[in-house]
Scaffold this motif. Structure first.
Motif, PDB file in Angstrom:
ATOM      1  N   SER A  89       0.831  -1.209   0.000  1.00  0.00           N
ATOM      2  CA  SER A  89       0.000   0.000   0.000  1.00  0.00           C
ATOM      3  C   SER A  89       0.862   1.255   0.000  1.00  0.00           C
ATOM      4  CB  SER A  89      -0.919   0.004   1.221  1.00  0.00           C
ATOM      5  OG  SER A  89      -1.868  -1.038   1.146  1.00  0.00           O
ATOM      6  N   LYS A  90       1.950   1.246   0.772  1.00  0.00           N
ATOM      7  CA  LYS A  90       2.819   2.420   0.847  1.00  0.00           C
ATOM      8  C   LYS A  90       3.535   2.666  -0.475  1.00  0.00           C
ATOM      9  CE  LYS A  90       3.856   4.444   4.248  1.00  0.00           C
ATOM     10  NZ  LYS A  90       3.372   5.766   4.729  1.00  0.00           N
ATOM     11  N   ILE A  91       3.944   1.608  -1.153  1.00  0.00           N
ATOM     12  CA  ILE A  91       4.575   1.769  -2.468  1.00  0.00           C
ATOM     13  C   ILE A  91       3.569   2.322  -3.471  1.00  0.00           C
ATOM     14  CG2 ILE A  91       5.391   0.476  -4.480  1.00  0.00           C
ATOM     15  CD1 ILE A  91       7.655   0.920  -2.702  1.00  0.00           C
ATOM     16  N   MET A  92       2.329   1.855  -3.410  1.00  0.00           N
ATOM     17  CA  MET A  92       1.309   2.332  -4.344  1.00  0.00           C
ATOM     18  C   MET A  92       1.001   3.810  -4.129  1.00  0.00           C
ATOM     19  SD  MET A  92       0.744  -0.152  -6.371  1.00  0.00           S
ATOM     20  CE  MET A  92       2.491  -0.494  -6.126  1.00  0.00           C
ATOM     21  N   ILE A  93       1.099   4.270  -2.895  1.00  0.00           N
ATOM     22  CA  ILE A  93       0.914   5.701  -2.625  1.00  0.00           C
ATOM     23  C   ILE A  93       2.018   6.499  -3.319  1.00  0.00           C
ATOM     24  CG2 ILE A  93       0.996   7.485  -0.837  1.00  0.00           C
ATOM     25  CD1 ILE A  93      -0.400   5.476   1.032  1.00  0.00           C
ATOM     26  N   SER A  94       3.262   6.030  -3.203  1.00  0.00           N
ATOM     27  CA  SER A  94       4.378   6.721  -3.863  1.00  0.00           C
ATOM     28  C   SER A  94       4.225   6.693  -5.376  1.00  0.00           C
ATOM     29  CB  SER A  94       5.710   6.076  -3.456  1.00  0.00           C
ATOM     30  OG  SER A  94       6.035   6.393  -2.123  1.00  0.00           O
ATOM     31  N   ARG A  95       3.672   5.602  -5.896  1.00  0.00           N
ATOM     32  CA  ARG A  95       3.473   5.488  -7.345  1.00  0.00           C
ATOM     33  C   ARG A  95       2.331   6.375  -7.833  1.00  0.00           C
ATOM     34  NH1 ARG A  95       0.586   0.307  -9.879  1.00  0.00           N
ATOM     35  NH2 ARG A  95      -1.135   1.494  -8.947  1.00  0.00           N
ATOM     36  N   THR A 173      18.410   3.970 -13.071  1.00  0.00           N
ATOM     37  CA  THR A 173      17.877   2.828 -13.826  1.00  0.00           C
ATOM     38  C   THR A 173      17.863   3.073 -15.329  1.00  0.00           C
ATOM     39  OG1 THR A 173      15.598   3.647 -13.545  1.00  0.00           O
ATOM     40  CG2 THR A 173      16.423   2.069 -11.911  1.00  0.00           C
ATOM     41  N   GLY A 174      18.078   4.341 -15.728  1.00  0.00           N
ATOM     42  CA  GLY A 174      18.080   4.663 -17.154  1.00  0.00           C
ATOM     43  C   GLY A 174      16.695   4.707 -17.765  1.00  0.00           C
ATOM     44  N   LYS A 175      15.689   4.925 -16.931  1.00  0.00           N
ATOM     45  CA  LYS A 175      14.317   4.962 -17.420  1.00  0.00           C
ATOM     46  C   LYS A 175      13.731   6.351 -17.206  1.00  0.00           C
ATOM     47  CE  LYS A 175      13.462   0.082 -16.436  1.00  0.00           C
ATOM     48  NZ  LYS A 175      12.597  -0.885 -15.736  1.00  0.00           N
ATOM     49  N   ALA A 176      13.037   6.850 -18.226  1.00  0.00           N
ATOM     50  CA  ALA A 176      12.413   8.164 -18.099  1.00  0.00           C
ATOM     51  C   ALA A 176      11.292   8.131 -17.064  1.00  0.00           C
ATOM     52  CB  ALA A 176      11.861   8.616 -19.452  1.00  0.00           C
ATOM     53  N   LYS A 177      10.644   6.989 -16.942  1.00  0.00           N
ATOM     54  CA  LYS A 177       9.536   6.839 -15.986  1.00  0.00           C
ATOM     55  C   LYS A 177       9.476   5.379 -15.554  1.00  0.00           C
ATOM     56  CE  LYS A 177       4.519   7.537 -15.597  1.00  0.00           C
ATOM     57  NZ  LYS A 177       4.587   8.263 -14.314  1.00  0.00           N
ATOM     58  N   LEU A 178       9.344   5.165 -14.264  1.00  0.00           N
ATOM     59  CA  LEU A 178       9.237   3.801 -13.768  1.00  0.00           C
ATOM     60  C   LEU A 178       7.907   3.183 -14.197  1.00  0.00           C
ATOM     61  CD1 LEU A 178      10.672   4.021 -10.136  1.00  0.00           C
ATOM     62  CD2 LEU A 178      11.853   3.411 -12.259  1.00  0.00           C
ATOM     63  N   GLN A 179       7.953   1.895 -14.523  1.00  0.00           N
ATOM     64  CA  GLN A 179       6.762   1.168 -14.933  1.00  0.00           C
ATOM     65  C   GLN A 179       6.183   0.398 -13.748  1.00  0.00           C
ATOM     66  OE1 GLN A 179       5.687   1.630 -18.164  1.00  0.00           O
ATOM     67  NE2 GLN A 179       7.415   3.078 -18.184  1.00  0.00           N
ATOM     68  N   ASP A 180       4.984  -0.151 -13.957  1.00  0.00           N
ATOM     69  CA  ASP A 180       4.363  -0.936 -12.897  1.00  0.00           C
ATOM     70  C   ASP A 180       5.269  -2.081 -12.462  1.00  0.00           C
ATOM     71  OD1 ASP A 180       2.162   0.690 -12.912  1.00  0.00           O
ATOM     72  OD2 ASP A 180       0.879  -0.688 -14.046  1.00  0.00           O
ATOM     73  N   SER A 181       5.976  -2.670 -13.406  1.00  0.00           N
ATOM     74  CA  SER A 181       6.874  -3.786 -13.080  1.00  0.00           C
ATOM     75  C   SER A 181       8.003  -3.335 -12.149  1.00  0.00           C
ATOM     76  CB  SER A 181       7.461  -4.390 -14.357  1.00  0.00           C
ATOM     77  OG  SER A 181       8.168  -3.403 -15.099  1.00  0.00           O
ATOM     78  N   ASP A 182       8.448  -2.098 -12.296  1.00  0.00           N
ATOM     79  CA  ASP A 182       9.492  -1.569 -11.414  1.00  0.00           C
ATOM     80  C   ASP A 182       8.967  -1.412  -9.989  1.00  0.00           C
ATOM     81  OD1 ASP A 182      11.556  -1.149 -13.455  1.00  0.00           O
ATOM     82  OD2 ASP A 182      10.235   0.431 -14.193  1.00  0.00           O
ATOM     83  N   THR A 187       8.438  -3.440  -4.458  1.00  0.00           N
ATOM     84  CA  THR A 187       7.579  -3.995  -3.413  1.00  0.00           C
ATOM     85  C   THR A 187       8.102  -5.343  -2.942  1.00  0.00           C
ATOM     86  OG1 THR A 187       5.640  -2.866  -4.326  1.00  0.00           O
ATOM     87  CG2 THR A 187       5.231  -4.729  -2.858  1.00  0.00           C
ATOM     88  N   GLN A 188       8.396  -6.229  -3.900  1.00  0.00           N
ATOM     89  CA  GLN A 188       8.859  -7.569  -3.554  1.00  0.00           C
ATOM     90  C   GLN A 188      10.206  -7.527  -2.832  1.00  0.00           C
ATOM     91  OE1 GLN A 188       7.161 -10.297  -3.659  1.00  0.00           O
ATOM     92  NE2 GLN A 188       5.405  -9.399  -4.709  1.00  0.00           N
TER      93      GLN A 188
END
Length: 201
Positions: A89-95, A173-182, A187-188
């Motif tokens: 839940s806390k990670i989803m808030i940050s996302r 990470t070299g990504k313009a935007k983190l994806q759901d998989s990130d 989380t894991q």
């Protein structure tokens, strides 16, 4: 009419979250917030009356999810499941609410001058409830005898970093935007570290 009102308020709140997160309360201008929202400046005052009220609304938008994130915590719950759900839940808030999360973090770092006494009491009571649950699990031998306060602080820091340091994370990470998989990987990873660290001796 109500749908237009709600849409406009949401546009302003989203724009305000970005401006406050980027510039802070004092340096943010309602004209910039209105421009970012794509609405006339008077709309900001029509819906929110003042910059102070708008800032408090941004804080309110993040406080409710923070309080809801603790729903799994109860002394009779299974520790691994409760902690896993809380971290997720806390990670989803940050996302999902990265700018409001930054505004909240900044507010706390400055001594919470814009939070109401009731909001502070609710947040503190939530934290105490969670810590008491962890202590109960420790007393029962369900998790290792670690300091429950610092366990909570560590979870807050690990999950909040994905809002506060998103630029640095993207750069590394070299990504313009983190994806759901990130976010799922984050989380894991955090769940694994916490549960391994909490495993009974």
């Amino acid at each position: 009419m109500s749908s237009i009102r709600e849409r406009n308020k949401e546009l302003i709140l989203r724009a305000a979250s970005e401006e406050f997160a980027d510039k802070g309360f004092a340096a943010s201008k309602t004209s910039d917030i209105a421009a970012k929202a794509g609405l006339p400046k008077p709309n900001v005052y029509y819906y929110f009356k003042s910059k102070e009220n708008l800032y408090r609304e941004v804080l309110e938008s993040i406080i409710d999810p923070i309080l809801r994130a603790s729903t799994p915590f109860n002394a009779d719950g299974e520790p691994n499941a409760v902690l896993s759900n809380y971290i997720r839940s806390k990670i989803m808030i940050s996302r999902d609410l990265p700018f409001a999360s930054k505004v909240f973090a900044s507010e706390i770092m400055h001594g919470a001058p814009h939070l109401s006494e009731q909001q502070v009491q609710l947040l503190n009571a939530q934290a105490k409830h969670n810590i008491d649950c962890i202590q109960t699990w420790i007393d029962r031998g369900q998790i290792a005898p670690i300091d429950p306060h610092h366990l909570m602080f560590s979870i807050w820091a690990a999950t909040q970093t994905y809002a506060d340091f998103d630029w640095q994370i993207s750069a590394i990470t070299g990504k313009a935007k983190l994806q759901d998989s990130d976010y799922e990987a984050a989380t894991q990873t955090i769940i694994r570290l916490v549960l391994k660290g909490c495993a009974p001796d």
